[in-house]
Design an enzyme around this catalytic site. Structure first.
Site, PDB file in Angstrom:
ATOM      1  N   LYS A   1      -6.186  -0.377  -5.016  1.00 37.84           N
ATOM      2  CA  LYS A   1      -6.045   0.676  -4.009  1.00 37.84           C
ATOM      3  C   LYS A   1      -4.647   0.739  -3.393  1.00 37.84           C
ATOM      4  O   LYS A   1      -3.991  -0.290  -3.215  1.00 37.84           O
ATOM      5  CB  LYS A   1      -7.060   0.452  -2.885  1.00 37.84           C
ATOM      6  CG  LYS A   1      -8.461   0.775  -3.339  1.00 37.84           C
ATOM      7  CD  LYS A   1      -9.380   1.051  -2.180  1.00 37.84           C
ATOM      8  CE  LYS A   1      -9.947  -0.219  -1.600  1.00 37.84           C
ATOM      9  NZ  LYS A   1     -11.110   0.049  -0.738  1.00 37.84           N
TER      10      LYS A   1
ATOM     11  N   THR B   1       3.960 -11.036   0.016  1.00 37.38           N
ATOM     12  CA  THR B   1       4.621 -12.108   0.764  1.00 37.38           C
ATOM     13  C   THR B   1       3.808 -12.569   1.970  1.00 37.38           C
ATOM     14  O   THR B   1       4.278 -13.374   2.760  1.00 37.38           O
ATOM     15  CB  THR B   1       6.003 -11.634   1.261  1.00 37.38           C
ATOM     16  OG1 THR B   1       5.793 -10.509   2.131  1.00 37.38           O
ATOM     17  CG2 THR B   1       6.898 -11.224   0.098  1.00 37.38           C
TER      18      THR B   1
ATOM     19  N   PHE C   1       6.165 -17.875  -0.209  1.00 34.42           N
ATOM     20  CA  PHE C   1       6.541 -16.941   0.854  1.00 34.42           C
ATOM     21  C   PHE C   1       5.809 -17.245   2.168  1.00 34.42           C
ATOM     22  O   PHE C   1       6.262 -16.859   3.235  1.00 34.42           O
ATOM     23  CB  PHE C   1       6.236 -15.498   0.434  1.00 34.42           C
ATOM     24  CG  PHE C   1       7.180 -14.943  -0.601  1.00 34.42           C
ATOM     25  CD1 PHE C   1       8.484 -14.589  -0.255  1.00 34.42           C
ATOM     26  CD2 PHE C   1       6.785 -14.775  -1.924  1.00 34.42           C
ATOM     27  CE1 PHE C   1       9.365 -14.072  -1.199  1.00 34.42           C
ATOM     28  CE2 PHE C   1       7.658 -14.265  -2.875  1.00 34.42           C
ATOM     29  CZ  PHE C   1       8.946 -13.910  -2.519  1.00 34.42           C
ATOM     30  N   LEU C   2       4.660 -17.932   2.058  1.00 37.48           N
ATOM     31  CA  LEU C   2       3.869 -18.186   3.271  1.00 37.48           C
ATOM     32  C   LEU C   2       4.578 -19.134   4.232  1.00 37.48           C
ATOM     33  O   LEU C   2       4.241 -19.184   5.416  1.00 37.48           O
ATOM     34  CB  LEU C   2       2.499 -18.778   2.906  1.00 37.48           C
ATOM     35  CG  LEU C   2       1.621 -17.915   1.987  1.00 37.48           C
ATOM     36  CD1 LEU C   2       0.317 -18.634   1.689  1.00 37.48           C
ATOM     37  CD2 LEU C   2       1.353 -16.562   2.640  1.00 37.48           C
TER      38      LEU C   2
ATOM     39  N   ASP D   1       0.836  -1.215   0.000  1.00 42.02           N
ATOM     40  CA  ASP D   1       0.000   0.000   0.000  1.00 42.02           C
ATOM     41  C   ASP D   1       0.870   1.264   0.000  1.00 42.02           C
ATOM     42  O   ASP D   1       0.542   2.254  -0.660  1.00 42.02           O
ATOM     43  CB  ASP D   1      -0.920   0.022   1.226  1.00 42.02           C
ATOM     44  CG  ASP D   1      -2.202  -0.787   1.007  1.00 42.02           C
ATOM     45  OD1 ASP D   1      -2.355  -1.377  -0.074  1.00 42.02           O
ATOM     46  OD2 ASP D   1      -3.056  -0.809   1.917  1.00 42.02           O
TER      47      ASP D   1
END
Ligand SMILES: NC(=O)c1ccc[n+]([C@@H]2O[C@H](COP(=O)([O-])OP(=O)(O)OC[C@H]3O[C@@H](n4cnc5c(N)ncnc54)[C@H](O)[C@@H]3O)[C@@H](O)[C@H]2O)c1
Length: 409
Positions: free
Chosen positions: A174, A161, A201-202, A141
């Site tokens: 957004k 990620t 990435f988790l 963001d």
């Protein structure tokens, strides 16, 4: 724009001419439309040097750039910095890395300015050197906002990620930062050219943040995808413990993949026809009517998805009290929230805070509540007539459930 108008026009009061009855035109209406296309793609092995996807992402067709500015979240840099550097080196790209600490309290204009400073120092060539943002929802963001402000719009690539990043913050348009006590009060619509989703990435994300992302997946399930809800209900424990990354069992892998793809597909189905949010009645606002105030009141205690879940639990009870959801369905939904490791209540949910949240939401939704409420499991409706006594009644019911659960522990 009126349906009969061409897509791009400049016109005075009586047509397109410079003169009207011999006098120069003195007022004009300018009308245009900007087509927007961006790609969201699951891409396994993103940091494998043999995979060109990340190196090629976001390059305008036919152009090549040999440099990249990477903006990488601090923790991600610690965990993946060497692999990221090795990847770009192997692909022959020179990089500079701006390492940004990012969490909700650092989601500020100051952080966005730090990214702007890096872009300025790097001397971004806008057409063929997209900024690459690698991190969770907060980082994306911030970078998205900086990119949209820098020279009035600079392309960037998102590499989420976290689970929230993969299924929500990474895939829409957004961008934003918090301002004062208001969440995402400053922001723009500026989708990344490409979002590359690699669930690998988790593997390093802690379980609480997996639960946090599962809340946004549950949101899609509750308002539009009953099958997704059944998958979450049947596999909650396995999804959590494997971090949606099961190694061995092909059927577990299939479930995790289904959950992720259904979540992203459902999200994009809702976002695409209303990317600029001109339509204020949005299914994806489910869980986001009360949660902005709950999240900011409870900061830093509640994560974004946790606050969303508290909102969804509350609105599930509201819907049950209105007969939109039956007792069994409501109990099931709350039980799945428990199983996913998510809170259904927080002391910040006072009647005053919830009424303030509703008032804020009404302001944000142009004077109407437009409150999404579940109808059974997998569908929703919008209401405009929620009352303060209803809010208090549902809150009391949820609080009692929470107390009973706690005393049973
Ligand atoms: N733009 C949008 O449409 C949109 C949609 C949903 C949410 N959001 C925003 O997203 C934010 C929440 O995102 P989030 O949940 O990703 O939070 P986050 O960005 O704060 O990341 C959570 C934590 O995970 C760590 N982390 C990140 N990747 C990791 C990894 N692979 N392994 C280990 N640790 C890792 C980070 O250091 C951080 O502490 C909120 O600010 C919310 O407003 C935006």
């Amino acid at each position: 724009m009126a349906a009969t108008m061409p897509r791009h026009t400049i016109s005075g009061p009586s047509g397109n001419g410079l003169f009207t009855n011999g006098t120069p035109t003195r007022s004009w209406t300018v009308s245009t439309a900007k087509p927007v296309t961006y790609e969201v793609r699951f891409e396994n092995g993103l940091l494998d040097p043999a995979n060109p996807a990340l190196a090629e992402a976001g390059n305008a067709a036919g152009t090549t750039g040999s440099r990249r500015l990477l903006v990488v979240e601090e923790q991600v840099q610690r965990l993946y910095g060497d692999r990221i550097a090795a990847y770009f080196a192997a692909r022959g790209l020179d990089t500079e890395t701006c390492v940004l600490p990012a969490h909700e309290q650092l989601k500020t204009m100051e952080s966005a300015f730090r990214v702007v400073e890096s872009m300025d120092g790097f001397g971004i060539a806008r057409r063929h050197e997209p900024v690459v943002a690698i991190g969770g929802g907060v980082l994306m963001d911030i970078v998205g906002l900086a990119a949209s402000l820098y020279r009035r719009s600079t392309p960037y690539v998102r590499v989420p990620t976290t689970l929230i990043g993969l299924v929500d913050a990474g895939v829409g348009a957004k961008t934003g930062v918090n301002y004062g006590r208001h969440k995402n009060r400053l922001g723009t619509y500026h989708p990344s050219s490409v979002a590359l989703l690699d669930p690998m990435f988790l593997a390093t994300l802690d379980q609480r943040h997996i639960s946090n992302g599962l809340a946004e997946i549950l949101k899609i399930a509750l308002v539009k995808d009953r099958t997704l809800f059944e998958l979450l209900a049947a596999h909650s424990k396995a999804l959590l413990s494997s971090r949606l990354q099961p190694d061995d069992d092909p059927s577990d892998r299939r479930v995790a993949e289904d959950v992720l793809c259904r979540a992203v597909h459902g999200m994009l189905e809702e976002l695409q026809p209303n990317l600029w949010e001109h339509q204020l009645q949005r299914l994806v606002d489910y869980g986001h009517s009360f949660s902005p105030v709950i999240e900011m009141e409870a900061l830093p205690e509640l994560l974004h998805g946790e606050a969303v879940c508290v909102d969804m639990a509350f609105t599930t009870v509201l819907a049950r009290r209105r007969g939109l959801v039956d007792d069994d369905e409501a109990q099931r939904v709350l039980a799945v929230m428990d199983d996913l490791g998510l809170p259904v209540w927080h002391p910040a949910c006072t009647p005053a805070a919830m009424e303030r949240a509703l008032a804020d939401t009404v302001r944000h939704r142009d004077g109407q509540q437009r409150l999404p409420l579940p109808v059974g499991i997998g569908q929703a409706c919008f209401v405009n007539d929620l009352t303060a006594p209803e809010v208090r009644g549902a809150l009391e019911e949820l609080r009692e459930r929470d107390l009973a659960l706690r005393s049973a522990l």
